[in-house]
Enzyme design. Structure first.
Site, PDB file in Angstrom:
ATOM      1  N   GLU A   1      -4.547   2.115   5.816  1.00 30.67           N
ATOM      2  CA  GLU A   1      -3.449   1.248   5.420  1.00 30.67           C
ATOM      3  C   GLU A   1      -3.713  -0.169   5.938  1.00 30.67           C
ATOM      4  OE1 GLU A   1       0.525   3.704   5.079  1.00 30.67           O
ATOM      5  OE2 GLU A   1      -0.236   3.869   7.117  1.00 30.67           O
TER       6      GLU A   1
ATOM      7  N   HIS B   1       1.091   3.412  13.746  1.00 28.62           N
ATOM      8  CA  HIS B   1       1.535   2.183  13.091  1.00 28.62           C
ATOM      9  C   HIS B   1       1.360   0.955  13.961  1.00 28.62           C
ATOM     10  CE1 HIS B   1       3.106   4.697   9.960  1.00 28.62           C
ATOM     11  NE2 HIS B   1       3.824   5.368  10.829  1.00 28.62           N
TER      12      HIS B   1
ATOM     13  N   SER C   1       0.529  -1.451  -0.765  1.00 27.88           N
ATOM     14  CA  SER C   1       1.088  -1.951  -2.027  1.00 27.88           C
ATOM     15  C   SER C   1       0.695  -1.070  -3.203  1.00 27.88           C
ATOM     16  CB  SER C   1       0.655  -3.403  -2.268  1.00 27.88           C
ATOM     17  OG  SER C   1       1.209  -4.259  -1.292  1.00 27.88           O
TER      18      SER C   1
ATOM     19  N   GLY D   1       3.470  -3.912   2.107  1.00 28.64           N
ATOM     20  CA  GLY D   1       4.713  -4.621   1.859  1.00 28.64           C
ATOM     21  C   GLY D   1       4.553  -6.069   1.434  1.00 28.64           C
TER      22      GLY D   1
END
Length: 242
Positions: free
Chosen positions: A159, A86, A201, A165
């Site tokens: 991602e 991440h 999303s 988000g």
């Protein structure tokens, strides 16, 4: 298809778990929970065919740090997969990549699946650097460890940071191109084939469109998984079977 809901730092409730385990799913389903809730809900989820995941892991070499959780600890409480990578929204140094590779191997050696995120920032996306950025990430991920990875224990998740988000969605044609390039990069640097998930999303409205893209093997769903019935709609579509 593999669908994984990621709770991030949100709190799952017993009502949520009861609802999400009240359906039979045709596709493979997983739920990544905050660390402190894995042991509480792992058995119920596992008994109902839903895999349980963690959102981070620490290395054995971090033993002197208080509160760290290593791969064997996660395995012992019922964890089956772990999200990693991440920090790709920052500029990673070679030392960061080395640490990431160690985490991948620790997860795999503990008998779990490592899911590693790759993706570009908004600035990189707008300046046409998406593929160059992802290629660097994939090259570093596989450096020296590809032999220890297999189709069963390793997954790449695309991602894009600008879509997580934010409510911003990539168009289908763009996604087709990126996924095609990611698959080629994986084969070039690992000499193997691995599953590729998409997260950014994702929701009940756009997943049916994205599911038609060749090369996508599943989805990582965050905000849209927080409401149990909405997540069940994503997982079931019109195939609900109570």
């Amino acid at each position: 298809m593999l669908f994984i809901g990621n709770f991030k730092n949100n709190i799952p409730t017993q009502e949520y778990i009861d609802t999400i385990t009240n359906y039979n799913y045709i596709d493979e389903v997983g739920l990544a929970l905050p660390l402190v809730y894995i042991s509480k809900y792992a058995k119920q989820l596992n008994d109902n065919g839903i895999k349980v995941g963690a959102q981070c892991v620490d290395l054995d070499e971090d033993f002197a740090n208080r509160g760290e959780v290593n791969a064997q600890m996660l395995k012992d409480v019922g964890t089956q997969f772990v999200f990693l990578g991440h920090k790709f929204d920052k500029k990673l140094s070679l030392a960061d990549y080395s640490r990431l590779r160690k985490k991948i191997i620790s997860v795999v050696n503990a008998g779990m699946v490592a899911i590693v995120s790759v993706g570009e920032t908004m600035e990189e996306y707008e300046t046409g650097k998406t593929c160059a950025v992802i290629e660097k990430q994939i090259k570093e991920i596989f450096k020296g460890i590809s032999e220890e990875l297999s189709f069963e224990n390793f997954i790449i998740a695309y991602e894009p940071k600008w879509a997580i988000g934010t409510g911003l969605c990539i168009c289908v044609d763009e996604l087709k191109s990126v996924i095609r390039n990611i698959k080629s990069m994986i084969e070039a640097y690992s000499k193997k084939s691995f599953r590729v998930l998409f997260g950014g999303s994702c929701n009940v409205h756009n997943i049916p469109k994205y599911a038609s893209v060749d090369g996508i093997d599943g989805f990582a769903v965050s905000r849209a998984c927080l409401e149990a019935k909405q997540f069940a709609r994503i997982l079931c579509g019109d195939r609900k079977n109570r």
